[in-house]
Enzyme design. Structure first.
Site, short mmCIF file in Angstrom:
data_model
loop_
_atom_site.label_atom_id
_atom_site.label_comp_id
_atom_site.label_asym_id
_atom_site.label_seq_id
_atom_site.Cartn_x
_atom_site.Cartn_y
_atom_site.Cartn_z
N CYS A 1 -11.75 41.41 21.36
CA CYS A 1 -12.05 39.99 21.59
C CYS A 1 -11.74 39.56 23.02
CB CYS A 1 -11.31 39.12 20.57
SG CYS A 1 -9.51 39.11 20.73
N HIS B 1 -6.54 35.78 18.74
CA HIS B 1 -8.00 35.95 18.82
C HIS B 1 -8.57 34.93 19.81
CE1 HIS B 1 -11.79 37.59 17.46
NE2 HIS B 1 -12.29 36.35 17.36
N HIS C 1 -18.17 36.09 20.08
CA HIS C 1 -16.87 36.79 20.03
C HIS C 1 -17.04 38.18 19.44
CE1 HIS C 1 -15.55 36.00 15.60
NE2 HIS C 1 -16.86 35.93 15.68
#
Length: 346
Positions: free
Chosen positions: A260, A308, A320
């Site tokens: 990520c 994240h 993402h």
């Protein structure tokens, strides 16, 4: 033996014979199997495992980044140490040359040699040389002492950096083990599911994300978000969206795969702005903005531990890299728990 004892003995022997005879084995009672988890419970368990793996990935990436920085510092210190040693050798050679010159003068101090001369001009010339020579010798010894002190400092700093490098190596191995264990546990769970169950699980994941996104949009947040992307933000968004379809791999920074924060850091690097490598450092170090002021190119940080990150691309969506087993994709910006928003080019 009386009849009563004989009868009891016969009864016991007969019972033992019956229990041991073929065809008369008795099964040992087994504990009941634990009830099987529902797919929704499995989804929640997998989500937790992958989220913890993502957090460990962030910690691993940070330790790796620090190790790289410390390695560079060690290289620089090694160069300083080598140059310092060479400088000390040169200064010692020059000090030795000065001592030998004094010895060739008959061992007399320059002042004594000056007093013994009969030539006034030589007296004045020698006086100037003595003064200059004394200052040069003093400067030489001072520089030698300073260089030796610097060398001791460099050696001490190198020892500190080496210890930090080793500590980060151990930290990296710890986090790598945790990542492997979390992902392996998640994959064992997935391996026990039938094909139809896996399809249903994916549907449940999407439904959970849709519910979160609907609730986020229902708050009216998009009515307040009207920021326009900067030129660098547009370039970052263009890079990130071009990676859609590439697989998530923990620790990856492209070009074939990403995690990520690898995706977001490389997108902004492509836009000409270097940012921290991990989502936790992005949250800690980059300027924060209110959600209502969000614009394309901003980074949305998720979960309480900032484990994240996704890039806002407008219209309530992010791009993402979700987790192992998934590809870079578009998703609802509110599909996960938002911690906050940061802007790399603020």
């Amino acid at each position: 033996m009386n009849r009563r004892r004989w009868a009891a003995t016969v009864t016991v022997v007969g019972a033992v014979t019956l229990l041991s005879a073929p065809g008369h084995a008795f099964a040992v009672p087994q504990p009941p199997e634990p009830p099987r988890k529902s797919l929704e419970e499995v989804r929640e368990e997998l989500d937790e495992l992958y989220r913890k793996a993502a957090s460990a990935t962030d910690a691993y990436n940070l330790a790796e980044e620090q190790a790289e920085r410390q390695s560079a510092q060690l290289v620089a210190l090694a160069k300083e140490i080598a140059e310092g040693r060479a400088r000390i050798d040169d200064l010692k050679d020059r000090a030795g040359a000065t001592a030998r010159a004094q010895y060739r003068g008959g061992g007399l101090p320059p002042e004594a040699q000056l007093v013994l001369t009969d030539d006034p001009q030589l007296f004045l010339d020698a006086a100037g040389r003595i003064k200059a020579g004394g200052k040069a010798t003093k400067d030489l010894l001072g520089e030698l002492n300073r260089t030796q002190a610097d060398l001791r400092t460099y050696n001490k700093e190198a020892s500190v950096q080496w210890a930090l490098l080793e500590a980060n190596r151990v930290e990296k191995e710890k986090h790598k083990k945790e990542i492997d264990e979390r992902i392996a546990a998640a994959r064992r769970i997935e391996a026990q599911l039938q094909k139809e169950e896996l399809a249903r699980l994916r549907k449940l994941e999407q439904e959970a994300a849709d519910r979160a996104q609907t609730a986020w949009l229902g708050s009216g947040v998009l009515e307040e978000i009207n920021g326009r992307a900067s030129e660098q933000g547009k370039a970052a968004v263009a890079f990130a969206t071009e990676q859609i379809g590439k697989p998530y791999v923990w620790g990856a920074e492209g070009p074939g795969s990403y995690d990520c924060s690898g995706l977001t850091s490389q997108a902004w690097a492509a836009a000409g702005r270097g940012i921290p490598r991990t989502s936790q450092e992005q949250w800690r170090l980059l300027p924060r903005v209110d959600i209502k002021d969000m614009r394309p190119g901003d980074l949305i940080i998720y979960h309480a531990d900032a484990s994240h990150v996704g890039m806002y691309v407008g219209d309530g969506a992010i791009v993402h890299a979700p987790r192992p087993g998934r590809n870079v994709t578009l998703a609802g910006a509110g599909s996960m728990a938002i911690l906050g928003v940061v802007r790399p080019d603020k």
